[in-house]
Design a protein around this motif. Structure first.
Motif, short mmCIF file in Angstrom:
data_model
loop_
_atom_site.label_atom_id
_atom_site.label_comp_id
_atom_site.label_asym_id
_atom_site.label_seq_id
_atom_site.Cartn_x
_atom_site.Cartn_y
_atom_site.Cartn_z
N PHE A 147 -8.32 -1.14 52.37
CA PHE A 147 -8.80 -1.68 51.34
C PHE A 147 -9.84 -1.04 50.30
CE2 PHE A 147 -9.46 -5.81 54.07
CZ PHE A 147 -8.39 -5.97 53.42
N LYS A 148 -10.02 -0.87 49.72
CA LYS A 148 -10.78 -0.88 48.31
C LYS A 148 -12.00 -1.49 48.07
CE LYS A 148 -9.34 0.54 44.51
NZ LYS A 148 -8.76 0.49 42.53
N VAL A 149 -13.16 -0.46 48.31
CA VAL A 149 -14.07 -0.74 48.66
C VAL A 149 -15.88 0.02 47.80
CG1 VAL A 149 -15.80 -1.16 50.65
CG2 VAL A 149 -13.75 -1.10 51.07
N LEU A 150 -15.87 -1.25 47.43
CA LEU A 150 -17.18 -0.50 46.20
C LEU A 150 -18.55 -1.16 46.85
CD1 LEU A 150 -18.23 0.16 43.58
CD2 LEU A 150 -17.93 -2.40 42.36
N ILE A 151 -19.19 -0.35 46.99
CA ILE A 151 -21.11 0.24 46.98
C ILE A 151 -21.55 -0.20 46.16
CG2 ILE A 151 -22.89 -0.36 48.66
CD1 ILE A 151 -19.58 1.16 49.89
N GLU B 237 -25.31 7.91 53.59
CA GLU B 237 -23.54 7.96 52.95
C GLU B 237 -23.00 8.29 51.55
OE1 GLU B 237 -27.46 4.92 52.65
OE2 GLU B 237 -26.73 6.29 53.88
N LEU B 238 -24.11 8.95 51.31
CA LEU B 238 -23.05 9.14 49.24
C LEU B 238 -22.63 10.21 49.68
CD1 LEU B 238 -26.89 8.48 47.11
CD2 LEU B 238 -24.67 7.34 47.35
N LYS B 239 -22.83 10.57 50.66
CA LYS B 239 -21.93 12.18 51.08
C LYS B 239 -20.46 11.83 51.58
CE LYS B 239 -25.20 16.12 51.61
NZ LYS B 239 -26.22 17.81 52.25
N ALA B 240 -21.09 10.98 52.68
CA ALA B 240 -19.46 10.33 53.18
C ALA B 240 -18.78 9.55 52.37
CB ALA B 240 -20.62 9.17 54.77
N ALA B 241 -19.46 9.14 51.39
CA ALA B 241 -18.62 7.94 50.75
C ALA B 241 -17.88 8.85 50.00
CB ALA B 241 -19.47 7.04 49.98
N GLU B 242 -18.13 10.35 49.39
CA GLU B 242 -17.59 11.30 48.30
C GLU B 242 -16.13 11.48 49.03
OE1 GLU B 242 -19.84 14.83 46.81
OE2 GLU B 242 -20.63 13.37 45.89
N ALA B 243 -16.98 11.91 50.47
CA ALA B 243 -15.45 12.33 51.06
C ALA B 243 -14.51 11.85 51.37
CB ALA B 243 -16.44 13.05 52.25
N LEU B 244 -14.48 10.55 51.35
CA LEU B 244 -13.77 9.02 51.62
C LEU B 244 -12.57 8.95 50.45
CD1 LEU B 244 -15.89 6.68 53.65
CD2 LEU B 244 -13.80 8.03 54.57
N GLY B 245 -13.35 9.68 49.27
CA GLY B 245 -12.92 9.34 48.36
C GLY B 245 -12.36 7.98 46.99
N GLN C 169 -36.36 8.95 59.99
CA GLN C 169 -35.26 9.82 60.06
C GLN C 169 -34.32 10.85 59.58
OE1 GLN C 169 -36.85 12.16 62.61
NE2 GLN C 169 -38.99 11.47 62.35
N LYS C 170 -34.32 11.53 59.52
CA LYS C 170 -32.40 11.52 58.37
C LYS C 170 -31.48 11.69 59.99
CE LYS C 170 -30.74 15.56 56.08
NZ LYS C 170 -31.00 16.97 55.70
N GLY C 171 -30.36 10.92 58.99
CA GLY C 171 -28.98 10.44 59.89
C GLY C 171 -29.62 8.82 60.53
N ILE C 172 -31.02 8.80 60.48
CA ILE C 172 -30.88 7.23 61.16
C ILE C 172 -31.01 6.48 59.92
CG2 ILE C 172 -32.27 6.28 62.47
CD1 ILE C 172 -31.03 8.19 63.97
N GLU C 173 -32.36 7.09 59.12
CA GLU C 173 -32.82 5.78 57.84
C GLU C 173 -32.02 6.74 56.73
OE1 GLU C 173 -35.43 4.53 60.93
OE2 GLU C 173 -35.24 6.54 60.41
N PHE C 174 -32.02 7.50 56.90
CA PHE C 174 -30.89 7.90 55.88
C PHE C 174 -30.00 9.21 55.67
CE2 PHE C 174 -35.27 10.88 55.97
CZ PHE C 174 -34.62 11.98 55.92
#
Length: 177
Positions: A34-38, A50-58, A172-177
């Motif tokens: 699926f194509k996903v937009l947030i 999650e911004l870095k993760a989203a970028e890596a997903l293409g 906490q980094k990785g938990i809240e942001f």
């Protein structure tokens, strides 16, 4: 192929995990092709993991920070900026929903934007009514309005039982942001 029944899904409540749950749904959908937009209505300026993760997903998993940050206790000038940013996010949401290019659109913190008056409930209800049949639309944020619950197919309430902030532990980094 089976016809998709696009759902309206709401994650609400005072507990942590509303955005995280919606991102999990998005990741699951992306994994199914699926194509996903947030579109994030409140969050802005912070560098969330999650911004870095989203970028890596293409290009099929896109996250756009549209907000100006936290609304609570904003002065009049800041509130005007929040309203302007939220209106731009709402305009983009409408455009993207009607474009029919996405399989899932997540409107992160949109319930909070309604609660604080930076966008109108009526405008969001119009968006829900305009949703194409196949589109999954996910709304997050505390204090969801009953009118949105009525239109939703799935509503989950996150309930806080215990939170480290109450013991003085900062986000906490990785938990809240």
């Amino acid at each position: 192929m089976e016809k998709r029944e696009g759902l309206i899904i709401v994650h609400t409540g005072n507990g942590k995990g509303k955005t995280t749950a919606s991102l999990g749904l998005g990741l699951r959908a992306w994994g199914q092709g699926f194509k996903v937009l947030i579109l994030q209505f409140i969050k802005g300026n912070w560098k969330y993991g999650e911004l870095k993760a989203a970028e890596a997903l293409g290009p099929n998993f896109v996250m756009r920070q549209m907000g100006e940050g936290f609304v609570r206790n904003a002065n009049e000038d800041a509130m005007a900026e929040h309203c302007h940013a939220a209106e731009e996010a709402l305009t983009m949401a409408r455009k993207e929903i009607l474009a029919k290019q996405w399989d899932m659109i997540i409107l992160d913190e949109i319930n909070y934007a309604i609660k604080f008056g930076v966008i109108s409930l009526a405008a969001v209800l119009e968006l829900l009514d305009a949703k194409p049949t196949e589109l999954h639309l996910v709304l997050t944020g505390r204090d969801v309005r009953p009118e949105i619950i009525d239109k939703a197919d799935l509503v989950t309430e996150m309930k806080e039982i215990k939170h480290p902030y109450k013991k003085g532990i900062k986000a906490q980094k990785g938990i809240e942001f």
